[in-house]
Design a protein around this motif. Structure first.
Motif, PDB file in Angstrom:
ATOM      1  N   GLY A  58       0.823  -1.205   0.000  1.00 38.29           N
ATOM      2  CA  GLY A  58       0.000   0.000   0.000  1.00 38.29           C
ATOM      3  C   GLY A  58       0.854   1.251   0.000  1.00 38.29           C
ATOM      4  N   GLU A  59       0.179   2.396   0.041  1.00 37.52           N
ATOM      5  CA  GLU A  59       0.891   3.669   0.049  1.00 37.52           C
ATOM      6  C   GLU A  59       0.334   4.555   1.149  1.00 37.52           C
ATOM      7  OE1 GLU A  59       0.631   5.153  -4.169  1.00 37.52           O
ATOM      8  OE2 GLU A  59       0.197   3.026  -4.386  1.00 37.52           O
ATOM      9  N   VAL A  60       1.209   5.331   1.747  1.00 38.38           N
ATOM     10  CA  VAL A  60       0.789   6.300   2.758  1.00 38.38           C
ATOM     11  C   VAL A  60       1.442   7.632   2.407  1.00 38.38           C
ATOM     12  CG1 VAL A  60       0.888   6.949   5.199  1.00 38.38           C
ATOM     13  CG2 VAL A  60       0.583   4.549   4.579  1.00 38.38           C
ATOM     14  N   TYR A  61       0.635   8.610   2.039  1.00 38.85           N
ATOM     15  CA  TYR A  61       1.186   9.916   1.689  1.00 38.85           C
ATOM     16  C   TYR A  61       0.928  10.906   2.814  1.00 38.85           C
ATOM     17  CZ  TYR A  61       1.623   8.071  -2.980  1.00 38.85           C
ATOM     18  OH  TYR A  61       1.978   7.293  -4.056  1.00 38.85           O
ATOM     19  N   PHE A  62       2.005  11.572   3.247  1.00 37.48           N
ATOM     20  CA  PHE A  62       1.853  12.633   4.225  1.00 37.48           C
ATOM     21  C   PHE A  62       2.357  13.906   3.573  1.00 37.48           C
ATOM     22  CE2 PHE A  62       3.248  15.203   7.841  1.00 37.48           C
ATOM     23  CZ  PHE A  62       2.104  15.156   8.630  1.00 37.48           C
ATOM     24  N   GLN A  63       1.524  14.869   3.446  1.00 39.69           N
ATOM     25  CA  GLN A  63       1.848  16.100   2.717  1.00 39.69           C
ATOM     26  C   GLN A  63       2.459  15.784   1.357  1.00 39.69           C
ATOM     27  OE1 GLN A  63       4.224  18.046   5.845  1.00 39.69           O
ATOM     28  NE2 GLN A  63       2.555  19.533   5.950  1.00 39.69           N
ATOM     29  N   GLY A  64       1.875  14.820   0.689  1.00 42.72           N
ATOM     30  CA  GLY A  64       2.282  14.515  -0.683  1.00 42.72           C
ATOM     31  C   GLY A  64       3.458  13.554  -0.823  1.00 42.72           C
ATOM     32  N   GLU A  65       4.123  13.229   0.283  1.00 39.51           N
ATOM     33  CA  GLU A  65       5.286  12.346   0.200  1.00 39.51           C
ATOM     34  C   GLU A  65       4.921  10.932   0.637  1.00 39.51           C
ATOM     35  OE1 GLU A  65       9.866  13.529   0.923  1.00 39.51           O
ATOM     36  OE2 GLU A  65       8.472  14.266   2.422  1.00 39.51           O
ATOM     37  N   ASN A  66       5.384   9.940  -0.123  1.00 36.78           N
ATOM     38  CA  ASN A  66       5.096   8.564   0.261  1.00 36.78           C
ATOM     39  C   ASN A  66       5.979   8.145   1.443  1.00 36.78           C
ATOM     40  OD1 ASN A  66       4.514   5.879   0.576  1.00 36.78           O
ATOM     41  ND2 ASN A  66       4.645   5.380  -1.605  1.00 36.78           N
ATOM     42  N   VAL A  67       5.338   8.057   2.592  1.00 33.97           N
ATOM     43  CA  VAL A  67       6.032   7.770   3.844  1.00 33.97           C
ATOM     44  C   VAL A  67       6.749   6.415   3.796  1.00 33.97           C
ATOM     45  CG1 VAL A  67       5.594   7.315   6.291  1.00 33.97           C
ATOM     46  CG2 VAL A  67       4.328   9.114   5.118  1.00 33.97           C
ATOM     47  N   LEU A  68       6.133   5.461   3.100  1.00 35.56           N
ATOM     48  CA  LEU A  68       6.642   4.089   3.137  1.00 35.56           C
ATOM     49  C   LEU A  68       7.930   3.904   2.348  1.00 35.56           C
ATOM     50  CD1 LEU A  68       3.313   2.061   2.911  1.00 35.56           C
ATOM     51  CD2 LEU A  68       4.450   3.021   4.898  1.00 35.56           C
ATOM     52  N   THR A  69       8.288   4.879   1.508  1.00 34.50           N
ATOM     53  CA  THR A  69       9.520   4.734   0.738  1.00 34.50           C
ATOM     54  C   THR A  69      10.616   5.693   1.218  1.00 34.50           C
ATOM     55  OG1 THR A  69       8.685   6.294  -0.898  1.00 34.50           O
ATOM     56  CG2 THR A  69       8.307   3.969  -1.355  1.00 34.50           C
ATOM     57  N   LEU A  70      10.356   6.406   2.324  1.00 37.32           N
ATOM     58  CA  LEU A  70      11.345   7.364   2.819  1.00 37.32           C
ATOM     59  C   LEU A  70      12.546   6.660   3.457  1.00 37.32           C
ATOM     60  CD1 LEU A  70       9.285  10.183   4.580  1.00 37.32           C
ATOM     61  CD2 LEU A  70      10.308  10.220   2.314  1.00 37.32           C
ATOM     62  N   ASN A  93      15.532   6.233   6.316  1.00 35.20           N
ATOM     63  CA  ASN A  93      15.431   6.319   7.776  1.00 35.20           C
ATOM     64  C   ASN A  93      15.618   7.748   8.274  1.00 35.20           C
ATOM     65  OD1 ASN A  93      14.904   3.672   8.081  1.00 35.20           O
ATOM     66  ND2 ASN A  93      17.013   3.082   8.613  1.00 35.20           N
ATOM     67  N   ARG A  94      16.547   8.450   7.626  1.00 34.00           N
ATOM     68  CA  ARG A  94      16.844   9.807   8.071  1.00 34.00           C
ATOM     69  C   ARG A  94      15.623  10.717   7.855  1.00 34.00           C
ATOM     70  NH1 ARG A  94      18.894  14.336   5.869  1.00 34.00           N
ATOM     71  NH2 ARG A  94      18.847  13.366   3.826  1.00 34.00           N
ATOM     72  N   LYS A  95      15.041  10.607   6.683  1.00 37.79           N
ATOM     73  CA  LYS A  95      13.858  11.423   6.383  1.00 37.79           C
ATOM     74  C   LYS A  95      12.686  11.019   7.264  1.00 37.79           C
ATOM     75  CE  LYS A  95      14.002  13.506   1.916  1.00 37.79           C
ATOM     76  NZ  LYS A  95      13.431  13.529   0.558  1.00 37.79           N
ATOM     77  N   MET A  96      12.620   9.721   7.539  1.00 38.82           N
ATOM     78  CA  MET A  96      11.527   9.208   8.358  1.00 38.82           C
ATOM     79  C   MET A  96      11.621   9.775   9.775  1.00 38.82           C
ATOM     80  SD  MET A  96       8.877   7.402   7.932  1.00 38.82           S
ATOM     81  CE  MET A  96       7.643   7.410   9.230  1.00 38.82           C
ATOM     82  N   ARG A  97      12.852   9.874  10.284  1.00 36.24           N
ATOM     83  CA  ARG A  97      13.029  10.434  11.630  1.00 36.24           C
ATOM     84  C   ARG A  97      12.520  11.866  11.702  1.00 36.24           C
ATOM     85  NH1 ARG A  97      17.639   7.447  12.215  1.00 36.24           N
ATOM     86  NH2 ARG A  97      18.977   9.051  11.348  1.00 36.24           N
ATOM     87  N   LYS A  98      12.790  12.592  10.650  1.00 39.54           N
ATOM     88  CA  LYS A  98      12.314  13.981  10.581  1.00 39.54           C
ATOM     89  C   LYS A  98      10.789  14.021  10.576  1.00 39.54           C
ATOM     90  CE  LYS A  98      15.079  17.459   8.300  1.00 39.54           C
ATOM     91  NZ  LYS A  98      15.551  17.842   6.952  1.00 39.54           N
ATOM     92  N   LEU A  99      10.236  13.107   9.805  1.00 34.96           N
ATOM     93  CA  LEU A  99       8.788  13.086   9.650  1.00 34.96           C
ATOM     94  C   LEU A  99       8.076  12.683  10.939  1.00 34.96           C
ATOM     95  CD1 LEU A  99       6.969  13.478   7.073  1.00 34.96           C
ATOM     96  CD2 LEU A  99       6.565  11.042   7.252  1.00 34.96           C
ATOM     97  N   ARG A 100       8.744  11.877  11.753  1.00 30.08           N
ATOM     98  CA  ARG A 100       8.131  11.419  13.012  1.00 30.08           C
ATOM     99  C   ARG A 100       7.745  12.610  13.890  1.00 30.08           C
ATOM    100  NH1 ARG A 100      10.527   6.150  13.183  1.00 30.08           N
ATOM    101  NH2 ARG A 100       8.884   4.950  12.186  1.00 30.08           N
TER     102      ARG A 100
END
Ligand SMILES: Nc1ncnc2c1ncn2[C@@H]1O[C@H](COP(=O)(O)OP(=O)(O)OP(=O)(O)O)[C@@H](O)[C@H]1O
Ligand SMILES: [Mg+2]
Length: 336
Positions: A72-84, A86-93
Protein backbone atom coordinates in the motif's frame (compact mmCIF):
# COMPACT_ATOMS: atom_id res chain seq x y z
CA UNK A 1 -12.10 27.01 1.54
CA UNK A 2 -10.25 24.38 -0.43
CA UNK A 3 -9.55 21.28 1.65
CA UNK A 4 -5.92 20.18 1.61
CA UNK A 5 -5.15 16.51 2.10
CA UNK A 6 -2.67 15.91 4.91
CA UNK A 7 -2.66 12.12 5.01
CA UNK A 8 -3.72 9.75 2.25
CA UNK A 9 -3.75 6.01 2.79
CA UNK A 10 -4.09 3.89 -0.36
CA UNK A 11 -4.77 0.16 -0.47
CA UNK A 12 -3.01 -0.39 2.83
CA UNK A 13 -2.53 -4.03 3.83
CA UNK A 14 -0.96 -5.45 6.94
CA UNK A 15 -0.76 -9.22 6.90
CA UNK A 16 1.24 -10.52 9.85
CA UNK A 17 2.90 -13.87 9.17
CA UNK A 18 2.14 -16.77 11.48
CA UNK A 19 5.12 -19.06 11.90
CA UNK A 20 4.64 -22.72 12.55
CA UNK A 21 5.99 -26.22 12.14
CA UNK A 22 9.44 -27.30 13.17
CA UNK A 23 11.13 -25.25 10.44
CA UNK A 24 9.40 -22.11 11.61
CA UNK A 25 7.95 -21.44 8.17
CA UNK A 26 5.16 -19.00 7.56
CA UNK A 27 2.06 -21.14 7.67
CA UNK A 28 -0.56 -18.44 7.43
CA UNK A 29 -1.26 -14.73 7.81
CA UNK A 30 -3.31 -12.57 10.14
CA UNK A 31 -5.01 -10.19 7.74
CA UNK A 32 -5.17 -7.40 10.30
CA UNK A 33 -5.67 -4.65 7.74
CA UNK A 34 -6.85 -5.73 4.33
CA UNK A 35 -6.83 -3.09 1.64
CA UNK A 36 -8.11 0.13 3.13
CA UNK A 37 -7.98 3.63 1.62
CA UNK A 38 -8.89 7.00 3.11
CA UNK A 39 -7.80 10.64 3.20
CA UNK A 40 -7.58 13.05 6.11
CA UNK A 41 -7.64 16.77 5.36
CA UNK A 42 -5.77 19.46 7.25
CA UNK A 43 -7.46 20.54 10.46
CA UNK A 44 -9.93 17.63 10.49
CA UNK A 45 -10.67 15.08 13.14
CA UNK A 46 -11.28 11.66 11.66
CA UNK A 47 -12.12 8.67 13.83
CA UNK A 48 -11.63 5.00 13.13
CA UNK A 49 -14.07 2.87 15.07
CA UNK A 50 -14.86 -0.82 15.31
CA UNK A 51 -14.75 -3.74 17.72
CA UNK A 52 -11.60 -5.05 19.30
CA UNK A 53 -9.27 -6.69 16.79
CA UNK A 54 -10.67 -5.06 13.64
CA UNK A 55 -7.31 -3.49 12.78
CA UNK A 56 -7.56 0.05 14.15
CA UNK A 57 -4.24 0.16 16.01
CA UNK A 58 -2.52 -1.75 13.22
CA UNK A 59 -3.62 0.99 10.82
CA UNK A 60 -2.20 3.69 13.10
CA UNK A 61 1.06 1.82 13.56
CA UNK A 62 1.43 1.18 9.83
CA UNK A 63 0.98 4.89 9.05
CA UNK A 64 3.85 5.70 11.41
CA UNK A 65 5.83 2.67 10.20
CA UNK A 66 6.07 1.31 13.70
CA UNK A 67 5.35 -1.92 11.83
CA UNK A 68 6.24 -2.00 8.14
CA UNK A 69 3.02 -2.59 6.20
CA UNK A 70 2.73 -5.49 3.77
CA UNK A 71 1.69 -3.24 0.89
CA UNK A 72 0.00 0.00 0.00
CA UNK A 73 0.89 3.67 0.05
CA UNK A 74 0.79 6.30 2.76
CA UNK A 75 1.19 9.92 1.69
CA UNK A 76 1.85 12.63 4.23
CA UNK A 77 1.85 16.10 2.72
CA UNK A 78 2.28 14.51 -0.68
CA UNK A 79 5.29 12.35 0.20
CA UNK A 80 5.10 8.56 0.26
CA UNK A 81 6.03 7.77 3.84
CA UNK A 82 6.64 4.09 3.14
CA UNK A 83 9.52 4.73 0.74
CA UNK A 84 11.35 7.36 2.82
CA UNK A 85 14.90 6.77 4.03
CA UNK A 86 15.43 6.32 7.78
CA UNK A 87 16.84 9.81 8.07
CA UNK A 88 13.86 11.42 6.38
CA UNK A 89 11.53 9.21 8.36
CA UNK A 90 13.03 10.43 11.63
CA UNK A 91 12.31 13.98 10.58
CA UNK A 92 8.79 13.09 9.65
CA UNK A 93 8.13 11.42 13.01
CA UNK A 94 8.17 14.92 14.46
CA UNK A 95 5.18 15.82 12.31
CA UNK A 96 3.19 12.71 13.24
CA UNK A 97 2.79 11.91 16.91
CA UNK A 98 0.86 9.14 18.63
CA UNK A 99 -0.80 9.06 22.03
CA UNK A 100 -1.70 5.71 23.53
CA UNK A 101 -4.33 4.50 25.95
CA UNK A 102 -1.89 3.99 28.77
CA UNK A 103 0.45 6.94 29.02
CA UNK A 104 2.05 5.41 32.08
CA UNK A 105 3.65 2.71 29.97
CA UNK A 106 5.25 5.28 27.71
CA UNK A 107 6.45 7.71 30.41
CA UNK A 108 9.81 6.91 31.95
CA UNK A 109 9.09 6.35 35.68
CA UNK A 110 12.57 7.59 36.67
CA UNK A 111 12.25 10.95 35.00
CA UNK A 112 10.32 13.94 36.25
CA UNK A 113 7.73 15.39 33.95
CA UNK A 114 10.06 18.25 33.20
CA UNK A 115 12.88 15.88 32.23
CA UNK A 116 10.53 13.87 30.04
CA UNK A 117 9.47 16.92 28.09
CA UNK A 118 12.97 18.38 27.93
CA UNK A 119 14.21 15.14 26.50
CA UNK A 120 11.56 15.17 23.79
CA UNK A 121 12.56 18.74 22.89
CA UNK A 122 16.26 17.84 22.89
CA UNK A 123 15.86 14.81 20.63
CA UNK A 124 13.93 16.69 18.02
CA UNK A 125 16.01 19.87 18.42
CA UNK A 126 12.89 22.00 18.55
CA UNK A 127 14.21 24.84 20.70
CA UNK A 128 17.63 25.88 22.00
CA UNK A 129 18.78 24.47 25.31
CA UNK A 130 18.29 27.61 27.35
CA UNK A 131 14.75 28.04 26.06
CA UNK A 132 13.75 24.50 26.93
CA UNK A 133 12.73 25.20 30.49
CA UNK A 134 10.33 27.97 29.48
CA UNK A 135 8.94 25.86 26.71
CA UNK A 136 8.26 22.95 29.08
CA UNK A 137 6.40 25.12 31.56
CA UNK A 138 4.47 26.69 28.75
CA UNK A 139 3.45 23.26 27.40
CA UNK A 140 2.40 22.05 30.83
CA UNK A 141 0.28 25.12 31.32
CA UNK A 142 -1.39 24.53 27.95
CA UNK A 143 -2.50 21.06 29.03
CA UNK A 144 -3.57 22.17 32.48
CA UNK A 145 -0.65 21.00 34.64
CA UNK A 146 0.69 23.61 37.08
CA UNK A 147 4.35 24.66 37.00
CA UNK A 148 4.91 23.47 40.58
CA UNK A 149 4.09 19.93 39.46
CA UNK A 150 6.85 19.87 36.85
CA UNK A 151 9.36 18.21 39.16
CA UNK A 152 7.08 15.32 40.01
CA UNK A 153 7.37 11.80 38.68
CA UNK A 154 4.68 10.12 36.52
CA UNK A 155 3.39 7.95 39.39
CA UNK A 156 2.51 11.08 41.34
CA UNK A 157 -0.20 11.98 38.84
CA UNK A 158 -3.72 10.69 38.22
CA UNK A 159 -4.60 8.85 34.99
CA UNK A 160 -6.18 11.94 33.48
CA UNK A 161 -3.17 14.06 34.39
CA UNK A 162 -0.82 11.49 32.92
CA UNK A 163 -2.77 11.60 29.70
CA UNK A 164 -2.34 15.39 29.73
CA UNK A 165 1.41 14.89 30.12
CA UNK A 166 1.34 12.50 27.17
CA UNK A 167 -0.45 15.17 25.16
CA UNK A 168 2.13 17.78 26.21
CA UNK A 169 4.91 15.49 25.09
CA UNK A 170 3.23 14.91 21.71
CA UNK A 171 2.73 18.66 21.33
CA UNK A 172 6.30 19.49 22.33
CA UNK A 173 7.67 18.76 18.85
CA UNK A 174 5.04 20.85 17.11
CA UNK A 175 3.37 18.06 15.11
CA UNK A 176 0.78 18.41 12.35
CA UNK A 177 -0.98 15.10 12.92
CA UNK A 178 -1.69 13.41 16.22
CA UNK A 179 -2.94 9.83 16.25
CA UNK A 180 -4.86 9.18 19.46
CA UNK A 181 -5.12 5.42 19.94
CA UNK A 182 -7.80 4.85 22.59
CA UNK A 183 -6.33 7.92 24.26
CA UNK A 184 -9.25 8.42 26.63
CA UNK A 185 -10.61 4.88 26.86
CA UNK A 186 -9.15 4.17 30.29
CA UNK A 187 -10.43 7.37 31.88
CA UNK A 188 -13.60 8.06 33.87
CA UNK A 189 -16.38 9.53 31.79
CA UNK A 190 -16.02 13.01 33.31
CA UNK A 191 -12.24 13.02 32.86
CA UNK A 192 -12.73 11.68 29.34
CA UNK A 193 -14.81 14.73 28.50
CA UNK A 194 -12.17 17.05 29.97
CA UNK A 195 -9.36 15.51 27.95
CA UNK A 196 -11.48 15.53 24.78
CA UNK A 197 -12.26 19.21 25.35
CA UNK A 198 -8.59 19.90 25.88
CA UNK A 199 -7.71 18.15 22.61
CA UNK A 200 -10.40 20.16 20.83
CA UNK A 201 -9.09 23.49 22.09
CA UNK A 202 -5.48 22.56 21.35
CA UNK A 203 -6.54 21.67 17.83
CA UNK A 204 -7.64 25.24 17.19
CA UNK A 205 -4.62 26.79 18.80
CA UNK A 206 -2.01 24.60 17.09
CA UNK A 207 -3.88 23.83 13.85
CA UNK A 208 -3.73 20.13 14.56
CA UNK A 209 -5.21 17.28 12.59
CA UNK A 210 -6.36 14.25 14.57
CA UNK A 211 -6.80 10.61 13.76
CA UNK A 212 -8.81 9.20 16.61
CA UNK A 213 -8.93 5.46 17.21
CA UNK A 214 -11.66 4.09 19.43
CA UNK A 215 -13.80 1.02 19.90
CA UNK A 216 -16.59 3.28 21.16
CA UNK A 217 -18.58 5.41 18.71
CA UNK A 218 -20.11 7.32 21.61
CA UNK A 219 -16.72 8.59 22.77
CA UNK A 220 -15.72 10.04 19.41
CA UNK A 221 -19.12 11.48 18.56
CA UNK A 222 -18.46 15.04 19.65
CA UNK A 223 -14.88 15.35 18.57
CA UNK A 224 -15.15 13.82 15.06
CA UNK A 225 -15.76 15.51 11.75
CA UNK A 226 -15.73 12.25 9.86
CA UNK A 227 -15.92 8.61 10.88
CA UNK A 228 -14.48 5.43 9.39
CA UNK A 229 -16.10 2.19 10.54
CA UNK A 230 -13.88 -0.90 10.29
CA UNK A 231 -14.80 -4.55 10.49
CA UNK A 232 -12.24 -7.36 10.27
CA UNK A 233 -9.57 -5.34 8.50
CA UNK A 234 -11.91 -3.58 6.05
CA UNK A 235 -13.73 -0.26 5.94
CA UNK A 236 -17.46 -1.00 5.90
CA UNK A 237 -18.74 2.56 6.06
CA UNK A 238 -17.37 6.07 6.05
CA UNK A 239 -18.91 9.50 6.05
CA UNK A 240 -19.25 12.73 7.94
CA UNK A 241 -20.39 12.43 11.53
CA UNK A 242 -24.00 13.36 10.75
CA UNK A 243 -24.31 10.77 7.99
CA UNK A 244 -22.97 8.07 10.27
CA UNK A 245 -25.13 8.97 13.25
CA UNK A 246 -28.33 10.04 11.50
CA UNK A 247 -28.30 8.03 8.30
CA UNK A 248 -26.21 4.91 8.91
CA UNK A 249 -26.30 2.42 6.04
CA UNK A 250 -24.33 -0.62 7.05
CA UNK A 251 -25.97 -3.07 9.48
CA UNK A 252 -22.68 -3.17 11.39
CA UNK A 253 -22.67 0.60 11.89
CA UNK A 254 -26.28 0.37 13.02
CA UNK A 255 -25.31 -2.31 15.51
CA UNK A 256 -22.48 -0.18 16.89
CA UNK A 257 -24.84 2.78 17.19
CA UNK A 258 -27.48 0.78 18.95
CA UNK A 259 -24.89 -0.25 21.53
CA UNK A 260 -24.43 3.36 22.66
CA UNK A 261 -26.52 3.94 25.79
CA UNK A 262 -29.42 6.35 25.29
CA UNK A 263 -29.90 8.76 28.21
CA UNK A 264 -33.65 9.08 27.61
CA UNK A 265 -35.46 5.83 28.47
CA UNK A 266 -38.64 7.07 26.77
CA UNK A 267 -36.93 7.27 23.43
CA UNK A 268 -37.50 4.04 21.62
CA UNK A 269 -34.49 2.60 20.01
CA UNK A 270 -34.22 -0.01 17.33
CA UNK A 271 -31.59 -2.45 18.40
CA UNK A 272 -29.46 -4.70 16.35
CA UNK A 273 -27.83 -7.24 18.55
CA UNK A 274 -24.88 -8.95 16.98
CA UNK A 275 -24.61 -12.70 17.21
CA UNK A 276 -21.37 -14.31 18.24
CA UNK A 277 -17.80 -13.09 18.21
CA UNK A 278 -15.74 -11.42 15.54
CA UNK A 279 -14.44 -14.19 13.23
CA UNK A 280 -10.71 -14.80 12.95
CA UNK A 281 -8.78 -12.45 10.67
CA UNK A 282 -6.69 -15.46 9.63
CA UNK A 283 -9.54 -16.94 7.62
CA UNK A 284 -12.07 -14.15 7.24
CA UNK A 285 -15.55 -15.19 6.02
CA UNK A 286 -16.12 -15.29 2.26
CA UNK A 287 -18.12 -12.61 0.45
CA UNK A 288 -19.11 -9.91 2.91
CA UNK A 289 -16.96 -10.46 6.00
CA UNK A 290 -19.86 -9.41 8.16
CA UNK A 291 -22.30 -12.00 6.80
CA UNK A 292 -21.78 -14.50 9.63
CA UNK A 293 -23.12 -11.98 12.15
CA UNK A 294 -25.47 -9.93 10.03
CA UNK A 295 -29.19 -10.38 10.76
CA UNK A 296 -30.02 -9.54 7.14
CA UNK A 297 -27.47 -11.66 5.28
CA UNK A 298 -28.56 -13.56 2.16
CA UNK A 299 -26.79 -16.06 -0.10
CA UNK A 300 -25.38 -13.19 -2.14
CA UNK A 301 -23.60 -11.87 0.95
CA UNK A 302 -21.89 -15.22 1.44
CA UNK A 303 -20.34 -15.23 -2.00
CA UNK A 304 -19.90 -11.70 -3.29
CA UNK A 305 -17.83 -9.08 -1.54
CA UNK A 306 -19.59 -5.70 -1.47
CA UNK A 307 -17.58 -2.59 -2.35
CA UNK A 308 -17.85 0.89 -0.87
CA UNK A 309 -20.54 2.77 -2.78
CA UNK A 310 -22.63 5.91 -2.57
CA UNK A 311 -26.30 5.56 -3.53
CA UNK A 312 -28.75 8.33 -4.42
CA UNK A 313 -30.20 8.67 -0.95
CA UNK A 314 -26.73 9.21 0.54
CA UNK A 315 -24.51 12.26 0.76
CA UNK A 316 -21.70 12.43 -1.77
CA UNK A 317 -19.02 11.86 0.84
CA UNK A 318 -20.86 8.94 2.43
CA UNK A 319 -19.97 5.37 1.42
CA UNK A 320 -20.99 1.95 2.63
CA UNK A 321 -20.11 -1.58 1.60
CA UNK A 322 -23.35 -3.58 1.74
CA UNK A 323 -25.33 -5.22 -1.09
CA UNK A 324 -28.60 -4.02 0.38
CA UNK A 325 -28.14 -0.33 1.12
CA UNK A 326 -30.73 0.54 -1.51
CA UNK A 327 -33.27 -1.78 0.04
CA UNK A 328 -32.74 -0.28 3.45
CA UNK A 329 -32.72 3.20 1.87
CA UNK A 330 -31.46 4.73 5.06
CA UNK A 331 -34.16 3.19 7.24
CA UNK A 332 -33.23 0.86 10.01
CA UNK A 333 -35.18 -2.31 9.21
CA UNK A 334 -37.64 -3.27 11.92
CA UNK A 335 -35.85 -5.77 14.06
CA UNK A 336 -35.83 -6.67 17.70
N1 LIG B 1 2.39 -7.85 15.53
C1 LIG B 1 1.36 -8.64 15.29
N2 LIG B 1 1.51 -9.92 14.89
C2 LIG B 1 0.46 -10.72 14.62
N3 LIG B 1 -0.84 -10.33 14.73
C3 LIG B 1 -1.06 -9.07 15.11
C4 LIG B 1 0.01 -8.16 15.43
N4 LIG B 1 -0.55 -6.97 15.79
C5 LIG B 1 -1.88 -7.15 15.72
N5 LIG B 1 -2.21 -8.40 15.32
C6 LIG B 1 -3.55 -8.94 15.09
O1 LIG B 1 -4.19 -8.09 14.15
C7 LIG B 1 -5.56 -7.92 14.45
C8 LIG B 1 -5.86 -6.45 14.60
O2 LIG B 1 -5.23 -5.96 15.76
P1 LIG B 1 -5.33 -4.44 16.23
O3 LIG B 1 -4.45 -4.27 17.39
O4 LIG B 1 -5.10 -3.56 15.06
O5 LIG B 1 -6.85 -4.32 16.66
P2 LIG B 1 -7.64 -3.08 17.25
O6 LIG B 1 -8.75 -2.79 16.31
O7 LIG B 1 -6.71 -1.99 17.59
O8 LIG B 1 -8.28 -3.72 18.58
P3 LIG B 1 -8.44 -3.12 20.08
O9 LIG B 1 -9.74 -2.35 20.06
O10 LIG B 1 -8.54 -4.36 20.91
O11 LIG B 1 -7.25 -2.28 20.38
C9 LIG B 1 -5.81 -8.75 15.70
O12 LIG B 1 -6.34 -9.97 15.32
C10 LIG B 1 -4.44 -8.90 16.30
O13 LIG B 1 -4.34 -10.09 17.05
MG1 LIG C 1 -6.08 -1.12 19.39
Amino acid sequence: MEKKPLLTVKNLKQHFPIKGGFLGRTVNHVKAVDDISFTIYEGETVSIVGESGCGKSTTGRAILRLDEPTSGEVYFQGENVLTLSNRKMRKLRKEMQIIFQDPYASLNPRQTVKQILEEALAIQKVVRKKERNDRVLDLLEKVGIAAYQADRYPHEFSGGQRQRIGIARALSVDPKLIICDEAVSALDVSIQAQVLNLLKSLQKEFKLTYLFISHDLGVVRHISDRIIVMYLGKIVETGDKHSIFENPQHPYTKALLSAIPVPDPERKKERIILKGDVPSPINPPSGCRFHTRCPFATDLCKTKEPVLTTEDHMKESHQAACHYINDFAGKIPAHN
